[in-house]
Design a protein around this motif. Structure first.
Motif, PDB file in Angstrom:
ATOM      1  N   SER A  23     -32.406  -2.710 -52.903  1.00  9.41           N
ATOM      2  CA  SER A  23     -31.211  -3.060 -52.131  1.00  9.41           C
ATOM      3  C   SER A  23     -30.026  -3.387 -53.027  1.00  9.41           C
ATOM      4  N   HIS A  24     -30.289  -3.958 -54.203  1.00  9.84           N
ATOM      5  CA  HIS A  24     -29.194  -4.309 -55.116  1.00  9.84           C
ATOM      6  C   HIS A  24     -28.535  -3.061 -55.694  1.00  9.84           C
ATOM      7  N   ILE A  25     -29.294  -1.994 -55.810  1.00 13.12           N
ATOM      8  CA  ILE A  25     -28.751  -0.766 -56.366  1.00 13.12           C
ATOM      9  C   ILE A  25     -28.075   0.083 -55.290  1.00 13.12           C
ATOM     10  N   LEU A  26     -28.660   0.113 -54.087  1.00 13.05           N
ATOM     11  CA  LEU A  26     -28.155   0.994 -53.047  1.00 13.05           C
ATOM     12  C   LEU A  26     -27.138   0.327 -52.119  1.00 13.05           C
ATOM     13  N   MET A  27     -27.067  -1.004 -52.148  1.00 11.13           N
ATOM     14  CA  MET A  27     -26.129  -1.716 -51.276  1.00 11.13           C
ATOM     15  C   MET A  27     -25.192  -2.557 -52.138  1.00 11.13           C
ATOM     16  N   PRO A  28     -23.956  -2.112 -52.329  1.00 12.32           N
ATOM     17  CA  PRO A  28     -23.014  -2.798 -53.216  1.00 12.32           C
ATOM     18  C   PRO A  28     -22.854  -4.290 -52.937  1.00 12.32           C
ATOM     19  N   PHE A  95     -23.654   5.861 -63.987  1.00  7.23           N
ATOM     20  CA  PHE A  95     -23.677   6.184 -62.561  1.00  7.23           C
ATOM     21  C   PHE A  95     -24.554   7.384 -62.227  1.00  7.23           C
ATOM     22  N   GLU A  96     -24.394   8.476 -62.971  1.00  8.68           N
ATOM     23  CA  GLU A  96     -25.110   9.707 -62.639  1.00  8.68           C
ATOM     24  C   GLU A  96     -26.625   9.555 -62.771  1.00  8.68           C
ATOM     25  N   GLY A  97     -27.068   8.626 -63.602  1.00 10.83           N
ATOM     26  CA  GLY A  97     -28.502   8.472 -63.821  1.00 10.83           C
ATOM     27  C   GLY A  97     -29.162   7.418 -62.962  1.00 10.83           C
ATOM     28  N   VAL A  98     -28.394   6.773 -62.076  1.00 11.41           N
ATOM     29  CA  VAL A  98     -28.937   5.679 -61.274  1.00 11.41           C
ATOM     30  C   VAL A  98     -30.088   6.118 -60.365  1.00 11.41           C
ATOM     31  N   PRO A  99     -29.977   7.200 -59.584  1.00 13.86           N
ATOM     32  CA  PRO A  99     -31.106   7.564 -58.713  1.00 13.86           C
ATOM     33  C   PRO A  99     -32.406   7.804 -59.479  1.00 13.86           C
ATOM     34  N   ALA A 128     -25.389   9.974 -50.958  1.00 17.09           N
ATOM     35  CA  ALA A 128     -24.553  11.043 -50.405  1.00 17.09           C
ATOM     36  C   ALA A 128     -24.165  10.745 -48.961  1.00 17.09           C
ATOM     37  N   MET A 129     -25.077  10.143 -48.226  1.00 15.65           N
ATOM     38  CA  MET A 129     -24.821   9.817 -46.829  1.00 15.65           C
ATOM     39  C   MET A 129     -23.762   8.722 -46.691  1.00 15.65           C
ATOM     40  N   LEU A 130     -23.801   7.738 -47.607  1.00 17.32           N
ATOM     41  CA  LEU A 130     -22.851   6.629 -47.527  1.00 17.32           C
ATOM     42  C   LEU A 130     -21.430   7.061 -47.867  1.00 17.32           C
ATOM     43  N   GLY A 131     -21.319   8.073 -48.715  1.00 12.04           N
ATOM     44  CA  GLY A 131     -20.012   8.655 -48.976  1.00 12.04           C
ATOM     45  C   GLY A 131     -19.128   7.900 -49.943  1.00 12.04           C
ATOM     46  N   ARG A 132     -17.820   8.004 -49.705  1.00 10.53           N
ATOM     47  CA  ARG A 132     -16.828   7.626 -50.699  1.00 10.53           C
ATOM     48  C   ARG A 132     -16.860   6.153 -51.095  1.00 10.53           C
ATOM     49  N   GLU A 133     -17.027   5.248 -50.124  1.00 10.90           N
ATOM     50  CA  GLU A 133     -16.924   3.818 -50.438  1.00 10.90           C
ATOM     51  C   GLU A 133     -17.954   3.396 -51.470  1.00 10.90           C
ATOM     52  N   THR A 134     -19.208   3.791 -51.253  1.00  7.33           N
ATOM     53  CA  THR A 134     -20.265   3.415 -52.190  1.00  7.33           C
ATOM     54  C   THR A 134     -20.075   4.106 -53.529  1.00  7.33           C
ATOM     55  N   THR A 135     -19.726   5.398 -53.494  1.00  4.77           N
ATOM     56  CA  THR A 135     -19.478   6.123 -54.737  1.00  4.77           C
ATOM     57  C   THR A 135     -18.349   5.472 -55.527  1.00  4.77           C
ATOM     58  N   HIS A 136     -17.308   5.056 -54.827  1.00  4.69           N
ATOM     59  CA  HIS A 136     -16.187   4.381 -55.487  1.00  4.69           C
ATOM     60  C   HIS A 136     -16.656   3.099 -56.159  1.00  4.69           C
TER      61      HIS A 136
END
Length: 219
Positions: A23-28, A95-99, A128-136
Motif C-alpha cells: 500500500s505504501h508503494i501503490l498508494m501515495p 520510478f521505472e523499476g518500482v513494479p 496504469a489504471m490510476l493514471g496521471r495523478e499517481t504517475t506525477h
C-alpha cells in the motif's frame, strides 16, 4: 533486515526500521503518511540533533523521495532539528523499476519467489489504471531524490548486472551530485544479485560501510 540492523548496532548506532508494504508503494497518501510519521519521530526532543543516517534498499528509495518532499515542505516554516549525517542506498530503484522491485521484495518477504512476476504485472496494471495523478507523484518523488537530497556525503552500493536497480541511472545520479560538489562514495559489483550484496561479499560491504560511518561520525 536484522543482519543490516546488526551492522549499525554493533557500532553503537541505534536503528529504526521501516517495512513499507504494497500500500505504501501503490498508494501515495500511505507513503506520505509514513514519511511524515518518520520525520515527526526524528524531530522529537529525545532524538533532536542526534546524528542520523538513512539506509534504503530497492523501492525504499521511493519512501526516501517522500521523506525529502515532506522535509522540503515542513522546513519552509520551521528549523529542522534532524542532523542528517549520511545516506546509504543499496540497490536503489527509480520510478521505472518500482513494479519489478515491488514484486521481488514482496515475494521474498513472504517466502514465495514465484509471486514476483504476478505482483509486478498487477502493479504495472494498477499504476496504469490510476493514471496521471499517481504517475506525477512518483516522478515528483524521483525528482526530489535526485535534485533535493540530504546533501550529506552519500554511499551507493549496486551491481552492474542488476536488472531491477538500473546501474546507469544510479551512476548518472552519482555524477550529478558530484558535479554539485557533494561527496559520493560507491561500492560497485560487476555481478551481484539485487539487494544481496552483503550476503555475496560481506567483507567488502562491511569494510566500506565501516569506513563511511567512521568518517561521518567524526565530522
Amino acid at each position: 533486515m536484522k543482519k543490516y540492523e546488526e551492522l549499525y548496532r554493533k557500532r553503537g548506532i541505534d536503528t529504526l526500521t521501516l517495512y513499507p508494504g504494497i500500500s505504501h508503494i501503490l498508494m501515495p497518501s500511505h507513503a506520505l503518511r509514513m514519511a511524515n510519521t518518520l520525520l515527526e519521530t526524528l524531530r522529537r526532543e529525545e532524538h533532536a540533533n542526534r546524528p542520523t543516517f538513512v539506509h534504503a534498499f530497492s523501492v525504499g528509495g521511493f519512501i526516501v523521495g517522500n521523506l525529502l518532499s515532506a522535509l522540503e515542505e515542513s522546513s519552509s516554516h520551521r528549523v529542522d532539528s534532524v542532523d542528517w549525517r549520511g545516506h546509504v542506498y543499496d540497490s536503489v530503484v527509480d520510478f521505472e523499476g518500482v513494479p519489478k522491485g515491488l514484486g521481488l521484495a514482496t515475494s521474498q518477504s513472504v517466502g514465495q519467489p514465484w509471486l514476483a512476476k504476478p505482483i509486478e504485472r498487477a502493479a504495472r496494471g494498477y499504476l496504469a489504471m490510476l493514471g496521471r495523478e499517481t504517475t506525477h507523484h512518483y516522478r515528483h518523488c524521483s525528482a526530489a531524490f535526485k535534485h533535493r537530497n540530504f546533501e550529506a556525503p552519500a554511499l551507493f552500493v549496486y551491481s552492474r548486472n542488476d536488472p531491477i536497480a538500473d546501474p546507469d541511472t544510479i551512476e548518472e545520479v552519482m555524477e550529478m551530485w558530484r558535479a554539485k560538489g557533494q561527496q559520493v562514495r560507491a561500492l560497485r559489483f560487476e555481478k551481484s544479485r539485487h539487494v544481496s550484496h552483503l550476503r555475496g561479499d560481506p567483507h567488502a560491504y562491511e569494510q566500506t560501510l565501516d569506513s563511511y560511518l567512521e568518517e561521518r561520525l567524526q565530522f
